[in-house]
Structure formats: C-alpha cells, structure tokens
Motif scaffolding. Structure first.
Motif, PDB file in Angstrom:
ATOM      1  N   ILE A 185     -99.467 -40.007 -15.840  1.00  0.00           N
ATOM      2  CA  ILE A 185    -100.602 -40.336 -14.733  1.00  0.00           C
ATOM      3  C   ILE A 185    -101.476 -38.463 -14.951  1.00  0.00           C
ATOM      4  N   TYR A 186    -100.873 -37.719 -14.888  1.00  0.00           N
ATOM      5  CA  TYR A 186    -101.774 -35.853 -14.444  1.00  0.00           C
ATOM      6  C   TYR A 186    -102.535 -36.315 -15.640  1.00  0.00           C
ATOM      7  N   GLU A 187    -102.068 -36.631 -17.184  1.00  0.00           N
ATOM      8  CA  GLU A 187    -102.721 -36.563 -18.105  1.00  0.00           C
ATOM      9  C   GLU A 187    -103.829 -37.006 -18.630  1.00  0.00           C
ATOM     10  N   ILE A 188    -103.550 -38.567 -17.882  1.00  0.00           N
ATOM     11  CA  ILE A 188    -104.755 -40.121 -17.415  1.00  0.00           C
ATOM     12  C   ILE A 188    -105.999 -39.933 -16.809  1.00  0.00           C
ATOM     13  N   LEU A 189    -105.473 -39.156 -15.370  1.00  0.00           N
ATOM     14  CA  LEU A 189    -106.632 -39.395 -14.185  1.00  0.00           C
ATOM     15  C   LEU A 189    -106.544 -37.827 -13.999  1.00  0.00           C
ATOM     16  N   PRO A 190    -108.320 -38.157 -13.206  1.00  0.00           N
ATOM     17  CA  PRO A 190    -108.632 -36.590 -12.514  1.00  0.00           C
ATOM     18  C   PRO A 190    -107.088 -36.277 -11.556  1.00  0.00           C
ATOM     19  N   LEU A 191    -107.572 -34.882 -11.075  1.00  0.00           N
ATOM     20  CA  LEU A 191    -106.438 -34.325 -10.272  1.00  0.00           C
ATOM     21  C   LEU A 191    -106.296 -34.916  -8.723  1.00  0.00           C
ATOM     22  N   ARG A 192    -107.469 -35.246  -8.650  1.00  0.00           N
ATOM     23  CA  ARG A 192    -107.587 -36.045  -7.142  1.00  0.00           C
ATOM     24  C   ARG A 192    -106.937 -37.200  -6.654  1.00  0.00           C
ATOM     25  N   GLU A 193    -107.199 -38.406  -7.745  1.00  0.00           N
ATOM     26  CA  GLU A 193    -106.652 -39.838  -7.695  1.00  0.00           C
ATOM     27  C   GLU A 193    -105.212 -39.059  -8.678  1.00  0.00           C
ATOM     28  N   ALA A 194    -105.244 -38.659  -9.685  1.00  0.00           N
ATOM     29  CA  ALA A 194    -103.822 -38.425  -9.812  1.00  0.00           C
ATOM     30  C   ALA A 194    -102.499 -38.279  -8.533  1.00  0.00           C
ATOM     31  N   ASP A 195    -102.934 -37.587  -7.869  1.00  0.00           N
ATOM     32  CA  ASP A 195    -102.731 -36.943  -6.167  1.00  0.00           C
ATOM     33  C   ASP A 195    -102.444 -37.955  -5.531  1.00  0.00           C
ATOM     34  N   THR A 196    -103.449 -38.623  -5.663  1.00  0.00           N
ATOM     35  CA  THR A 196    -103.568 -39.762  -4.281  1.00  0.00           C
ATOM     36  C   THR A 196    -102.808 -40.868  -5.174  1.00  0.00           C
ATOM     37  N   PHE A 197    -102.655 -40.961  -6.467  1.00  0.00           N
ATOM     38  CA  PHE A 197    -102.133 -42.208  -7.195  1.00  0.00           C
ATOM     39  C   PHE A 197    -100.622 -42.091  -6.333  1.00  0.00           C
ATOM     40  N   VAL A 198    -100.609 -40.743  -7.069  1.00  0.00           N
ATOM     41  CA  VAL A 198     -98.665 -40.477  -6.598  1.00  0.00           C
ATOM     42  C   VAL A 198     -98.147 -40.562  -5.411  1.00  0.00           C
ATOM     43  N   SER A 199     -98.850 -39.760  -5.113  1.00  0.00           N
ATOM     44  CA  SER A 199     -98.334 -39.879  -3.384  1.00  0.00           C
ATOM     45  C   SER A 199     -98.372 -41.440  -2.479  1.00  0.00           C
ATOM     46  N   GLY A 200     -98.368 -42.592  -3.464  1.00  0.00           N
ATOM     47  CA  GLY A 200     -98.393 -43.570  -3.272  1.00  0.00           C
ATOM     48  C   GLY A 200     -97.284 -44.354  -4.026  1.00  0.00           C
ATOM     49  N   MET A 201     -96.628 -43.870  -4.200  1.00  0.00           N
ATOM     50  CA  MET A 201     -95.749 -44.535  -5.701  1.00  0.00           C
ATOM     51  C   MET A 201     -94.695 -44.973  -4.593  1.00  0.00           C
ATOM     52  N   ASP A 202     -94.141 -45.698  -4.654  1.00  0.00           N
ATOM     53  CA  ASP A 202     -92.638 -46.917  -3.988  1.00  0.00           C
ATOM     54  C   ASP A 202     -91.678 -45.587  -4.454  1.00  0.00           C
ATOM     55  N   GLN A 203     -91.803 -44.808  -6.005  1.00  0.00           N
ATOM     56  CA  GLN A 203     -90.130 -43.941  -6.698  1.00  0.00           C
ATOM     57  C   GLN A 203     -90.182 -43.387  -5.583  1.00  0.00           C
ATOM     58  N   LEU A 204     -91.044 -42.159  -4.953  1.00  0.00           N
ATOM     59  CA  LEU A 204     -90.852 -42.087  -4.046  1.00  0.00           C
ATOM     60  C   LEU A 204     -89.658 -41.792  -3.470  1.00  0.00           C
ATOM     61  N   LYS A 205     -89.444 -43.780  -2.932  1.00  0.00           N
ATOM     62  CA  LYS A 205     -87.988 -43.424  -1.879  1.00  0.00           C
ATOM     63  C   LYS A 205     -86.854 -42.971  -2.249  1.00  0.00           C
ATOM     64  N   SER A 206     -86.808 -42.847  -4.142  1.00  0.00           N
ATOM     65  CA  SER A 206     -85.637 -42.315  -4.787  1.00  0.00           C
ATOM     66  C   SER A 206     -85.925 -41.297  -5.452  1.00  0.00           C
ATOM     67  N   TYR A 207     -87.078 -40.690  -5.314  1.00  0.00           N
ATOM     68  CA  TYR A 207     -87.779 -39.516  -5.692  1.00  0.00           C
ATOM     69  C   TYR A 207     -87.903 -38.587  -4.749  1.00  0.00           C
ATOM     70  N   TYR A 208     -87.535 -36.474  -5.183  1.00  0.00           N
ATOM     71  CA  TYR A 208     -88.085 -35.469  -4.052  1.00  0.00           C
ATOM     72  C   TYR A 208     -89.097 -34.728  -5.376  1.00  0.00           C
ATOM     73  N   ILE A 209     -90.528 -35.312  -5.792  1.00  0.00           N
ATOM     74  CA  ILE A 209     -91.301 -33.798  -5.982  1.00  0.00           C
ATOM     75  C   ILE A 209     -91.906 -32.532  -5.533  1.00  0.00           C
ATOM     76  N   ARG A 210     -91.335 -31.650  -6.882  1.00  0.00           N
ATOM     77  CA  ARG A 210     -92.405 -30.336  -6.176  1.00  0.00           C
ATOM     78  C   ARG A 210     -93.116 -30.361  -7.060  1.00  0.00           C
ATOM     79  N   ILE A 211     -94.684 -30.267  -7.365  1.00  0.00           N
ATOM     80  CA  ILE A 211     -95.394 -29.459  -8.005  1.00  0.00           C
ATOM     81  C   ILE A 211     -95.376 -27.523  -7.754  1.00  0.00           C
ATOM     82  N   TYR A 212     -94.991 -27.419  -8.518  1.00  0.00           N
ATOM     83  CA  TYR A 212     -95.511 -25.266  -8.631  1.00  0.00           C
ATOM     84  C   TYR A 212     -96.623 -24.970  -9.218  1.00  0.00           C
ATOM     85  N   GLY A 213     -97.097 -24.032  -9.119  1.00  0.00           N
ATOM     86  CA  GLY A 213     -98.837 -23.188  -9.936  1.00  0.00           C
ATOM     87  C   GLY A 213     -97.944 -21.480 -10.300  1.00  0.00           C
TER      88      GLY A 213
END
Length: 455
Positions: free
Chosen positions: A54-82
């Motif tokens: 998703i982050y490879e295909i979409l721009p960063l802002r759209e990718a963040d928006t898309f990931v934050s709205g995913m239903d799978q977040l009920k089952s997974y917790y994501i952290r992205i480190y710089g």
C-alpha cells in the motif's frame, strides 16, 4: 505414607487426570505445531506485506489515511518507526501493554531484515518489516491483538480433549493394575482353598485396607486348615471310638451263639454287650449335645438360682459313686446367687465331679470351694488323684481326648465330657482352666460372671 484405599484411588485419579492433561497438551502442540504456525504466523506476514505494498503504490498521505481506516486494525496493532526512534501507531490494544521494540530491532528492519519475536516457538508476538515511503525507509512493527480463528480453536480443543482422555485413561488403567493385582492373588488363592489346598501364600506387603484384607485372608486360611485337620481327627476319633464297642458287641454276640455255653458266661457276655451299647449311646448323646452347643441352636435358659445349693445337690445326686469308695468332700461354699442356665451348669459340675471321683484314690478327699468378688465367682474342685501331665493339660478340653490312655479301659469314658464342659462355660462367657501334677492330683478352676451373660 498413604494407607487408605479411598485416598489412594482419589489421588491416583487426580494425578492421572493432571498427568494426562499435561501429556495431551504437549502431544497436541507437537502434532499441530505446523498448523499453529500456519494459522498464526502466515496471516500476520501476509498482512504486513499488504501494508508494505500500500505504501509503495499510494502517496504517503493517502496510504496513512487508507491504513488508519482498515478493518484489520481490530486484530493488529501497527507501529511505524523513523530513524529517530519516534513512531506512528495504528489501531488500539484494548488496554494491553504493547510489546517492547528496541532500537536494535528498528535498525535491523531499516537495514532490510525481517524481525520476528517468537518466544514459545509457535505464535509470533511481533513482526518487523522494512517499509519504503516517499520519506525514505522506515521500520514497521505489527503485533496481533486477536485470537486465532474460532474454527481452528474448536478443532484444537477437540483434539486436545481427545488426547487428554486417552492419556488419562491409560494412566488410570496402569494404576488400576497395581491396585487389582493383590485382589487377583486372593481370587487365585480362593480357588486353591475351594479345591482343598490350604497351603497358599499371598505375599502381599501392602498396607491399608488391601493389606489388612490380605492378612485376614491368610488368618482365615490358617484357621480353615486347622478346621480341616480337626475334621479329619474327629472322623478318625469317631471311627476309633465306635469301632471298639462294635467289635466287643460283635464278638460277644457270636460267643452267645455257642450251644454249650454256661449260664453265668452267657450273663457275663450279655452284661458286656449291654455296657458297650450303653457306652455308644452315651457317646452319641454327647456328640449331639456338643453339636447343639457349637451351633448355638440351643439357647441359654437363664434363671436365677443359688450356685452353692446347686453344687450340693449334684454331690448328693452322685453319692453312689463316691460313697462306694469311701471318698469324702471338703466343702467351702460361699453363698452365691447366679443368673445362668441351671441345667447346663448342672452338667458342668456333674462331669467335673464325676472325673474327680473316677481318678481319685479310695478313702481320699475332694475339696470344693466357691469364692466371689464384685464381678466374678470362682469355683475350685480339687482331688488327690493320678493327675494329668503338662502335655496332656494342653489338650484336655479336646473332644475324644483321654489323658490317661494306659488306663482307658479301667476308666471308661468317651472323652467328650470336658469338651462339653468347656463349651458350656464359654457360652456363659466364663473361663475354665486346669492345674495338675502327675501323682499329686488335679484342680479345675471355673470362673463365671455374676452379671447376666449375653446370649
């Protein structure tokens, strides 16, 4: 040490269930390890790879928006480190603490490695993947926060329960063999006893109920062996005692068939036949009496009477026996009222006094005394006759036993009298013993309870 059979069974059951459950758990985990890995690890990896794409295909802002709205977040917790160690998270842990991520793990992921934290060898608790965005390479860490699929859980629980029951049952069966082994030994020994073989040894060293049962069984076997020996001796003694008078009767009956026999000889033969027949009749009556006493079919007829007066009456009744030999009695009879079976005790004194007279010398004295205390009354009958050896004293109350066999013809009797005396005294919850020295006389000591005997 645990001795109770009940406690043993309970503990064995508990240990078997716990042990079976533990064995089944490890067995199920080992058998289904690959399925567990597939069910828990592969979906997590696939989800992470999807986020990377998703982050490879979409721009960063759209990718963040898309990931934050995913239903799978009920089952997974994501952290992205710089590269500074700061991170952006997606999803919630429902109050649980997140898995700790170290800077070393962040650097490894940013260097292109895939990091998996897998402490138990089955479930991955943390997955780290490199994530490329417009801002450069980041480190993405995903951890599952929901259980596996319900269908797999049901299957896993079903198999776990099945293996648990099988393992527990096998352990219970193995433990039961240990408990049942002594019972099988006793069953085998019972068959031997039923076949007449009393020479059996259980060799059971357990304690508790089974050990007590085994020892009681061995005691019973020993008593049965003694009983069988007594039965054989009884048959042998009866045959011997009956054979002697029958031989006499048969012999003298044949002698009576002679035509030229004189009248005085004929009368003597007839007297012998009558005497032998009378002896057989008395022996038969004694056997019947003893059999009734031992079977308890003859109940005690309890009445209150004067014991000293009863003994005086017995002495008067047998006067022909002692007066003909000029035997005297020395009486020291304390007045005693007793509740007992009058007729049976009358037979006791008749038998003991009759023996004292029979084995006493002419012109001798027989001493009879009664002494009482608060609970018991003691009756002593002493003579100065031929006495009884120490070896014979041990068997004096056995049926058919005759102490002085060298004079058995002189002192006629069946050897049943003292056996009957012993049984009657025992039924009255009393005790009888003998003290004697050969050539110096014999003393019979009877102890009876003044209280009412229990039937």
């Amino acid at each position: 040490m645990i001795r109770s059979l009940y406690t043993r069974v309970v503990l064995i059951f508990i240990v078997s269930v716990i042990g079976g459950t533990i064995i089944a758990f490890f067995l199920s985990t080992w058998l289904f390890k690959e399925q567990l890995n597939e069910n828990l690890q592969i979906p997590l990896l696939h989800f992470g790879q999807d986020i990377v794409r998703i982050y490879e295909i979409l721009p960063l802002r759209e990718a963040d928006t898309f990931v934050s709205g995913m239903d799978q977040l009920k089952s997974y917790y994501i952290r992205i480190y710089g590269d500074t160690g700061q991170f952006q998270s997606y999803g919630t842990l429902n109050g649980d603490e997140p898995v700790t991520v170290t800077m070393e793990q962040v650097k490894k992921v940013m260097a292109g490695e895939v990091v998996q934290v897998n402490p138990n060898g089955i479930a991955t608790t943390l997955l780290g993947l490199p994530l490329t965005t417009e801002m450069g390479i980041n480190a993405m860490f995903i951890e599952p926060i929901a259980p596996p699929s319900s269908s797999f859980i049901k299957k896993w629980i079903l198999n776990f329960t099945t293996y648990s029951l099988i393992a527990g049952s096998l352990l219970v069966l193995a433990a039961a063999l240990f408990l049942v082994r002594p019972i099988k030994k006793m069953t085998k020994a019972t068959r031997h006893i039923a076949g007449g073989d009393f020479n059996v040894k259980l060799d059971i060293k357990q304690k508790g109920e089974l050990g007590t049962l085994a020892r009681s069984f061995e005691e019973m076997t020993h008593e049965l062996q003694q009983l069988e020996q007594m039965r054989r001796e009884f048959v042998s003694n009866v045959s011997h005692e009956v054979q002697s008078p029958l031989t006499s009767i048969s012999g003298y009956a044949l002698a009576l068939k002679q035509k030229d026999i004189e009248d005085n000889e004929r009368n003597r033969y007839l007297d012998i036949i009558i005497a032998e027949a009378d002896r057989m009749s008395k022996m038969s009556d004694s056997l019947l009496k003893l059999s009734l006493l031992e079977s308890h079919s003859q109940q005690l007829q309890l009445v209150t009477f004067s014991l000293d007066e009863q003994i005086r009456r017995v002495i008067v009744a047998i006067q022909p026996q002692w007066s003909a030999r000029n035997i005297r009695f020395d009486l020291d009879l304390e007045a005693v009222s007793l509740m007992a079976d009058y007729e049976q005790l009358n037979q006791v004194w008749t038998n003991i006094l009759g023996n004292s007279i029979k084995f006493s010398m002419n012109n001798s004295v027989i001493k009879v005394s009664i002494k009482k205390n608060t609970k018991n009354v003691k009756i002593q009958i002493s003579d100065t006759g031929i006495g009884i050896s120490l070896e014979d004293q041990k068997r004096i109350f056995e049926r058919f036993f005759k102490a002085d066999r060298s004079h058995s013809r002189k002192y006629a009797g069946s050897g049943m009298g003292l056996a009957i005396v012993k049984k009657i005294v025992t039924l009255h919850q009393g005790d009888i013993r003998v003290e004697s020295q050969p050539g110096r006389g014999t003393t019979f000591i009877v102890t009876l309870s003044i209280t009412t005997p229990t039937e």
